[in-house]
Design a protein around this motif. Structure first.
Motif, PDB file in Angstrom:
ATOM      1  N   ILE A 141      37.530  38.616  51.663  1.00 63.36           N
ATOM      2  CA  ILE A 141      37.990  37.898  50.480  1.00 63.36           C
ATOM      3  C   ILE A 141      39.243  37.088  50.821  1.00 63.36           C
ATOM      4  N   ARG A 142      39.265  35.828  50.403  1.00 65.00           N
ATOM      5  CA  ARG A 142      40.455  34.991  50.519  1.00 65.00           C
ATOM      6  C   ARG A 142      41.347  35.290  49.315  1.00 65.00           C
ATOM      7  N   HIS A 143      42.408  36.030  49.534  1.00 66.23           N
ATOM      8  CA  HIS A 143      43.230  36.536  48.435  1.00 66.23           C
ATOM      9  C   HIS A 143      43.851  35.391  47.633  1.00 66.23           C
ATOM     10  N   ASP A 144      43.567  35.401  46.345  1.00 67.59           N
ATOM     11  CA  ASP A 144      44.137  34.409  45.429  1.00 67.59           C
ATOM     12  C   ASP A 144      45.351  35.038  44.749  1.00 67.59           C
ATOM     13  N   VAL A 145      46.553  34.636  45.156  1.00 70.04           N
ATOM     14  CA  VAL A 145      47.773  35.153  44.541  1.00 70.04           C
ATOM     15  C   VAL A 145      48.525  34.035  43.830  1.00 70.04           C
ATOM     16  N   SER A 146      47.790  33.010  43.391  1.00 73.34           N
ATOM     17  CA  SER A 146      48.413  31.898  42.680  1.00 73.34           C
ATOM     18  C   SER A 146      49.072  32.364  41.383  1.00 73.34           C
ATOM     19  N   GLU A 147      48.505  33.399  40.753  1.00 80.70           N
ATOM     20  CA  GLU A 147      49.123  34.035  39.582  1.00 80.70           C
ATOM     21  C   GLU A 147      49.450  35.488  39.906  1.00 80.70           C
ATOM     22  N   ASN A 148      49.766  35.729  41.161  1.00 79.03           N
ATOM     23  CA  ASN A 148      50.147  37.057  41.625  1.00 79.03           C
ATOM     24  C   ASN A 148      49.032  38.071  41.355  1.00 79.03           C
ATOM     25  N   ALA A 149      49.361  39.241  40.807  1.00 77.20           N
ATOM     26  CA  ALA A 149      48.349  40.284  40.650  1.00 77.20           C
ATOM     27  C   ALA A 149      47.276  39.913  39.641  1.00 77.20           C
ATOM     28  N   ILE A 150      47.590  39.015  38.723  1.00 76.37           N
ATOM     29  CA  ILE A 150      46.605  38.610  37.709  1.00 76.37           C
ATOM     30  C   ILE A 150      45.422  37.912  38.375  1.00 76.37           C
ATOM     31  N   SER A 151      45.711  36.906  39.196  1.00 78.98           N
ATOM     32  CA  SER A 151      44.626  36.178  39.863  1.00 78.98           C
ATOM     33  C   SER A 151      43.974  37.026  40.955  1.00 78.98           C
ATOM     34  N   LEU A 152      44.739  37.890  41.619  1.00 83.19           N
ATOM     35  CA  LEU A 152      44.174  38.748  42.661  1.00 83.19           C
ATOM     36  C   LEU A 152      43.167  39.719  42.054  1.00 83.19           C
ATOM     37  N   ARG A 153      43.538  40.331  40.954  1.00 80.22           N
ATOM     38  CA  ARG A 153      42.629  41.274  40.301  1.00 80.22           C
ATOM     39  C   ARG A 153      41.377  40.567  39.796  1.00 80.22           C
ATOM     40  N   ARG A 154      41.557  39.394  39.160  1.00 81.96           N
ATOM     41  CA  ARG A 154      40.413  38.638  38.640  1.00 81.96           C
ATOM     42  C   ARG A 154      39.464  38.274  39.772  1.00 81.96           C
ATOM     43  N   GLN A 155      40.022  37.843  40.903  1.00 78.01           N
ATOM     44  CA  GLN A 155      39.201  37.436  42.039  1.00 78.01           C
ATOM     45  C   GLN A 155      38.414  38.617  42.601  1.00 78.01           C
ATOM     46  N   ILE A 156      39.060  39.756  42.744  1.00 76.35           N
ATOM     47  CA  ILE A 156      38.393  40.928  43.319  1.00 76.35           C
ATOM     48  C   ILE A 156      37.320  41.455  42.379  1.00 76.35           C
ATOM     49  N   TYR A 157      37.617  41.482  41.074  1.00 72.52           N
ATOM     50  CA  TYR A 157      36.601  41.909  40.119  1.00 72.52           C
ATOM     51  C   TYR A 157      35.392  40.990  40.171  1.00 72.52           C
ATOM     52  N   LEU A 158      35.650  39.688  40.237  1.00 70.00           N
ATOM     53  CA  LEU A 158      34.544  38.733  40.288  1.00 70.00           C
ATOM     54  C   LEU A 158      33.735  38.914  41.563  1.00 70.00           C
ATOM     55  N   HIS A 159      34.411  39.104  42.689  1.00 65.86           N
ATOM     56  CA  HIS A 159      33.710  39.305  43.960  1.00 65.86           C
ATOM     57  C   HIS A 159      32.851  40.568  43.894  1.00 65.86           C
ATOM     58  N   CYS A 160      33.440  41.653  43.365  1.00 65.67           N
ATOM     59  CA  CYS A 160      32.694  42.907  43.280  1.00 65.67           C
ATOM     60  C   CYS A 160      31.501  42.778  42.340  1.00 65.67           C
ATOM     61  N   LEU A 161      31.698  42.089  41.230  1.00 74.61           N
ATOM     62  CA  LEU A 161      30.622  41.912  40.266  1.00 74.61           C
ATOM     63  C   LEU A 161      29.453  41.138  40.868  1.00 74.61           C
ATOM     64  N   LEU A 162      29.789  40.148  41.724  1.00 73.20           N
ATOM     65  CA  LEU A 162      28.757  39.284  42.280  1.00 73.20           C
ATOM     66  C   LEU A 162      28.233  39.757  43.631  1.00 73.20           C
ATOM     67  N   SER A 163      28.723  40.913  44.100  1.00 77.77           N
ATOM     68  CA  SER A 163      28.312  41.383  45.432  1.00 77.77           C
ATOM     69  C   SER A 163      26.804  41.564  45.549  1.00 77.77           C
ATOM     70  N   GLY A 164      26.197  42.058  44.480  1.00 74.85           N
ATOM     71  CA  GLY A 164      24.758  42.299  44.541  1.00 74.85           C
ATOM     72  C   GLY A 164      23.944  41.225  43.854  1.00 74.85           C
ATOM     73  N   ILE A 165      24.500  40.040  43.718  1.00 73.25           N
ATOM     74  CA  ILE A 165      23.818  38.984  42.978  1.00 73.25           C
ATOM     75  C   ILE A 165      22.585  38.477  43.728  1.00 73.25           C
ATOM     76  N   GLU A 166      21.543  38.191  42.983  1.00 80.10           N
ATOM     77  CA  GLU A 166      20.321  37.632  43.553  1.00 80.10           C
ATOM     78  C   GLU A 166      20.335  36.110  43.406  1.00 80.10           C
ATOM     79  N   GLU A 167      19.425  35.456  44.114  1.00 80.09           N
ATOM     80  CA  GLU A 167      19.386  33.993  44.131  1.00 80.09           C
ATOM     81  C   GLU A 167      19.233  33.412  42.724  1.00 80.09           C
ATOM     82  N   ASN A 168      18.340  33.992  41.950  1.00 78.73           N
ATOM     83  CA  ASN A 168      18.134  33.485  40.588  1.00 78.73           C
ATOM     84  C   ASN A 168      19.383  33.634  39.734  1.00 78.73           C
TER      85      ASN A 168
END
Length: 263
Positions: free
Chosen positions: A164-191
Motif C-alpha cells: 500500500i502507498r500510504h496516504d498521509v495527506s490528512e494524517n491518520a484520517i486518510s491513512l485509515r480510509r485508504q487501508i479500509y478501502l484496500h482491505c474492502l477491495l482485496s477480494g474484489i472480482e472483475e465485475n
C-alpha cells in the motif's frame, strides 16, 4: 441550556513509535498532574483529541464551533476539553469567561491564533508533528487499522497490504480510509471492479474528450502494478505488448503520478 458534548474521539489511538510521539505522550502524562491549561496543536488527524483525553479522561469534550454550549460548559464543569479551538467565534469573550470560572481547559487546534493571542490562556502549548514527519508511527497505525478492518469486514484475506502507498495527506484520517478501502477491495472480482468504475464515471462524464480524460484510470494502475512486479522497462513493455518508446511516452504522459521505472 445543556452543553453539547462530543462522544466520538479522534481517529487515532495515540500509539507511539517515533521520538516525536513519545515526547508528546510524555508531555501529556506530565500534564495529568498539573492544574494548568494547555493546548495541543497540529494538523487534522494527528491524534490531538486522543492525547487530550489521555490528560483528562473523564472531562466532557466540547466542539469549539458550538460557542454558546462552550460558555455553558465553562460555567458547569471543573475541567473540559475543547476540540477545534480554531472554530471559537469570540476568543476574547471565551478568555474573559475562563478567567472568571477558573475551569481547567485542555484544547486542541491548528494555527488560526497567534502565540500572543494564546499565551494568556494556555500556560503550555505543544505541537504534534504530522505523520509525514513520524514515519515509524505510520507503520504502527497501519497495523492497527488493518486489525480494525478485519473486525469490521469479517474474515477476509487481505492481499498485498505491504504494498500500500500510504496516504498521509490528512494524517491518520486518510491513512485509515485508504487501508479500509484496500482491505474492502482485496477480494474484489472483475465485475465488482467494473461496477465501481461505472459508478465513479457516471457522474463525471459529459465533456467532448472523456476517453482521453479518463484513460489514466486504467493506464496508471496498470503501469504501477507492472513496475512492482517486473522491475524493468524492458520486461514491462514486453508483458504489455508495447515497444519501449511507447511505454516511455505513457510514463511521461503521466509524470504527475511519479511513475518511475529502471531500465
Amino acid at each position: 441550556m445543556e452543553a453539547v458534548v462530543i462522544t466520538v474521539v479522534d481517529v487515532t489511538n495515540f500509539l507511539t513509535a517515533s521520538n516525536a510521539s513519545h515526547e508528546a505522550l510524555k508531555t501529556a502524562n506530565l500534564l495529568k498532574g498539573l492544574s494548568v491549561n494547555a493546548m495541543i496543536m497540529g494538523e487534522r488527524g494527528t491524534g490531538k483529541l486522543t492525547l487530550a483525553r489521555t490528560i483528562l479522561p473523564s472531562a466532557p469534550v466540547i466542539d469549539g464551533q458550538h460557542f454558546d454550549e462552550l460558555l455553558n460548559a465553562l460555567e458547569k464543569y471543573d475541567t473540559i476539553i475543547i476540540h477545534r479551538l480554531d472554530d471559537i467565534a469570540n476568543l476574547k469573550r471565551f478568555e474573559e469567561t475562563l478567567n472568571r470560572t477558573k475551569t481547567r481547559v485542555i484544547a486542541t487546534g491548528g494555527f488560526r491564533y497567534t502565540s500572543e493571542q494564546l499565551e494568556n490562556i494556555f500556560s503550555i502549548r505543544f505541537l504534534i508533528p504530522p505523520l509525514r514527519e513520524r514515519l515509524e508511527d505510520i507503520a504502527l497505525l497501519s497495523e492497527l487499522f488493518v486489525q480494525e478492518a478485519a473486525i469490521t469486514f469479517g474474515k477476509i484475506e487481505f492481499k498485498n497490504i505491504e504494498n500500500i502507498r500510504h496516504d498521509v495527506s490528512e494524517n491518520a484520517i486518510s491513512l485509515r480510509r485508504q487501508i479500509y478501502l484496500h482491505c474492502l477491495l482485496s477480494g474484489i472480482e472483475e465485475n465488482n471492479l467494473m461496477d465501481v468504475m461505472e459508478n465513479f464515471l457516471f457522474s463525471r462524464m459529459g465533456s467532448n474528450n472523456d476517453y482521453r480524460k479518463f484513460l489514466h484510470l486504467f493506464e496508471v494502475p496498470l503501469i504501477r502494478a507492472g513496475i512492482k512486479k517486473f522491475k524493468s522497462q524492458l520486461q514491462l513493455a514486453d508483458r504489455l505488448g508495447l515497444n519501449r518508446n511507447t511505454l516511455r511516452k505513457k510514463i511521461s504522459d503521466h509524470a504527475e503520478y511519479n511513475l518511475e521505472l529502471k531500465e
